[in-house]
Scaffold this motif. Structure first.
Motif, mmCIF file in Angstrom:
data_model
loop_
_atom_site.group_PDB
_atom_site.id
_atom_site.type_symbol
_atom_site.label_atom_id
_atom_site.label_comp_id
_atom_site.label_asym_id
_atom_site.label_seq_id
_atom_site.Cartn_x
_atom_site.Cartn_y
_atom_site.Cartn_z
ATOM 1 N N ASN A 125 0.840 -1.196 0.000
ATOM 2 C CA ASN A 125 0.000 0.000 0.000
ATOM 3 C C ASN A 125 0.871 1.240 0.000
ATOM 4 N N ALA A 126 1.824 1.276 -0.919
ATOM 5 C CA ALA A 126 2.844 2.319 -0.932
ATOM 6 C C ALA A 126 2.757 3.116 -2.230
ATOM 7 N N PRO A 127 2.314 4.360 -2.191
ATOM 8 C CA PRO A 127 2.126 5.154 -3.411
ATOM 9 C C PRO A 127 3.448 5.540 -4.077
ATOM 10 N N LEU A 128 3.447 5.527 -5.383
ATOM 11 C CA LEU A 128 4.597 5.926 -6.172
ATOM 12 C C LEU A 128 4.271 7.196 -6.949
ATOM 13 N N ASN A 145 3.920 9.691 -9.939
ATOM 14 C CA ASN A 145 3.552 9.519 -11.348
ATOM 15 C C ASN A 145 2.928 8.156 -11.640
ATOM 16 N N ASP A 146 2.238 7.597 -10.654
ATOM 17 C CA ASP A 146 1.581 6.309 -10.861
ATOM 18 C C ASP A 146 0.098 6.366 -10.500
ATOM 19 N N GLY A 147 -0.463 7.559 -10.387
ATOM 20 C CA GLY A 147 -1.899 7.653 -10.175
ATOM 21 C C GLY A 147 -2.286 8.308 -8.864
ATOM 22 N N VAL A 148 -3.579 8.590 -8.758
ATOM 23 C CA VAL A 148 -4.150 9.233 -7.577
ATOM 24 C C VAL A 148 -4.250 8.212 -6.446
ATOM 25 N N VAL A 149 -3.986 8.673 -5.226
ATOM 26 C CA VAL A 149 -3.930 7.785 -4.063
ATOM 27 C C VAL A 149 -5.259 7.801 -3.313
ATOM 28 N N VAL A 150 -5.760 6.614 -2.970
ATOM 29 C CA VAL A 150 -6.888 6.459 -2.060
ATOM 30 C C VAL A 150 -6.315 6.082 -0.697
ATOM 31 N N VAL A 192 -2.734 13.414 -4.286
ATOM 32 C CA VAL A 192 -1.577 13.231 -5.161
ATOM 33 C C VAL A 192 -0.390 12.786 -4.307
ATOM 34 N N PRO A 193 0.364 11.757 -4.728
ATOM 35 C CA PRO A 193 1.544 11.358 -3.967
ATOM 36 C C PRO A 193 2.673 12.362 -4.117
ATOM 37 N N GLN A 194 3.366 12.646 -3.028
ATOM 38 C CA GLN A 194 4.471 13.607 -3.095
ATOM 39 C C GLN A 194 5.571 13.231 -2.114
ATOM 40 N N LEU A 195 6.723 13.813 -2.334
ATOM 41 C CA LEU A 195 7.866 13.667 -1.434
ATOM 42 C C LEU A 195 8.124 15.002 -0.731
ATOM 43 N N SER A 196 8.866 14.956 0.358
ATOM 44 C CA SER A 196 9.292 16.147 1.097
ATOM 45 C C SER A 196 8.121 16.986 1.589
ATOM 46 N N MET A 205 7.872 18.000 -3.548
ATOM 47 C CA MET A 205 8.021 17.490 -4.903
ATOM 48 C C MET A 205 6.954 16.457 -5.215
ATOM 49 N N CYS A 206 6.363 16.598 -6.393
ATOM 50 C CA CYS A 206 5.419 15.587 -6.870
ATOM 51 C C CYS A 206 5.700 15.351 -8.345
ATOM 52 N N GLY A 207 4.996 14.411 -8.929
ATOM 53 C CA GLY A 207 5.148 14.143 -10.349
ATOM 54 C C GLY A 207 4.362 15.127 -11.190
#
Length: 204
Positions: free
Chosen positions: A102-105, A107-112, A173-177, A184-186
């Motif tokens: 259950n780990a979002p990546l 640029n791989d889609g919207v997260v539920v 949307v999945p993001q870092l930092s 940062m996001c895709g």
């Protein structure tokens, strides 16, 4: 061209996506977007999601349209809410922080987002309209569920669901930092979020 790096990606991307989608939607049902202050400090203010603003506005709109309070309460039970707030993507240096099924990546889609302790409002029934919209918009959905030995954050989704009794789902949307001065996001995920919400708003 793979990434966007900026301050305040969380949560201006969701605000932009919601407004863009609502403006271009073609649905016939009453629809609205609510943007709140003070989410990051708990939402407990007169203008935060924990305050009465949304429920008062909804009731006043219902009254202005000629509905009784009974009609208004019945309408809430028939309504659906999408709480949109960015999600923590898997950081390549900290993969141990995620439950990898259950780990979002990025640029791989919207997260539920789901959580059995109700830190997120998603339920099986609240998921259905988003799955349908994703199918219509050809948008891939990912799932996020925090490891049970690591506490997760929350959103205004459970607050809205508690105050109004509206079936609610948490997505983002999945993001870092997250919460840094350079989040940062895709580049693809915000576009997918707009497409998903437009399909959601355009449902008949």
């Amino acid at each position: 061209n793979e990434f966007i790096a900026s301050s305040r990606i969380d949560n201006q991307i969701s605000c932009w996506a919601a407004l863009s989608s609502l403006i271009s939607a073609s649905g016939e049902q009453p629809m609205m977007v609510a943007l709140f202050d003070h989410e990051e400090v708990g939402s407990q203010s007169s203008t935060g999601a924990g305050g009465p603003l949304l429920e008062h506005v909804l009731e006043r709109l219902a009254c202005a349209s000629g509905s009784t309070r009974t009609d208004y309460l019945a309408a809430l039970q028939k309504s659906h809410c999408v709480s949109t707030d960015n999600a923590h993507a898997v950081h390549p240096n900290y993969t141990d922080r995620h439950e990898l099924n259950n780990a979002p990546l990025v640029n791989d889609g919207v997260v539920v987002k789901t959580n059995v302790n109700q830190r997120y409002a998603t339920s099986p029934s609240s998921l259905v309209p988003i799955v349908r919209a994703a199918s219509t918009a050809a948008v891939h959905l990912q799932t996020f569920s925090s490891r049970n030995n690591i506490a997760c954050g929350s959103t205004i989704g459970p607050i809205t669901a508690t105050r109004l009794g509206i079936e609610t789902i948490d997505i983002g949307v999945p993001q870092l930092s997250m919460h840094s001065i350079r989040e940062m996001c895709g580049t693809q995920d915000p576009v997918d979020l707009v497409a998903l919400l437009r399909a959601y708003f355009s449902r008949s």
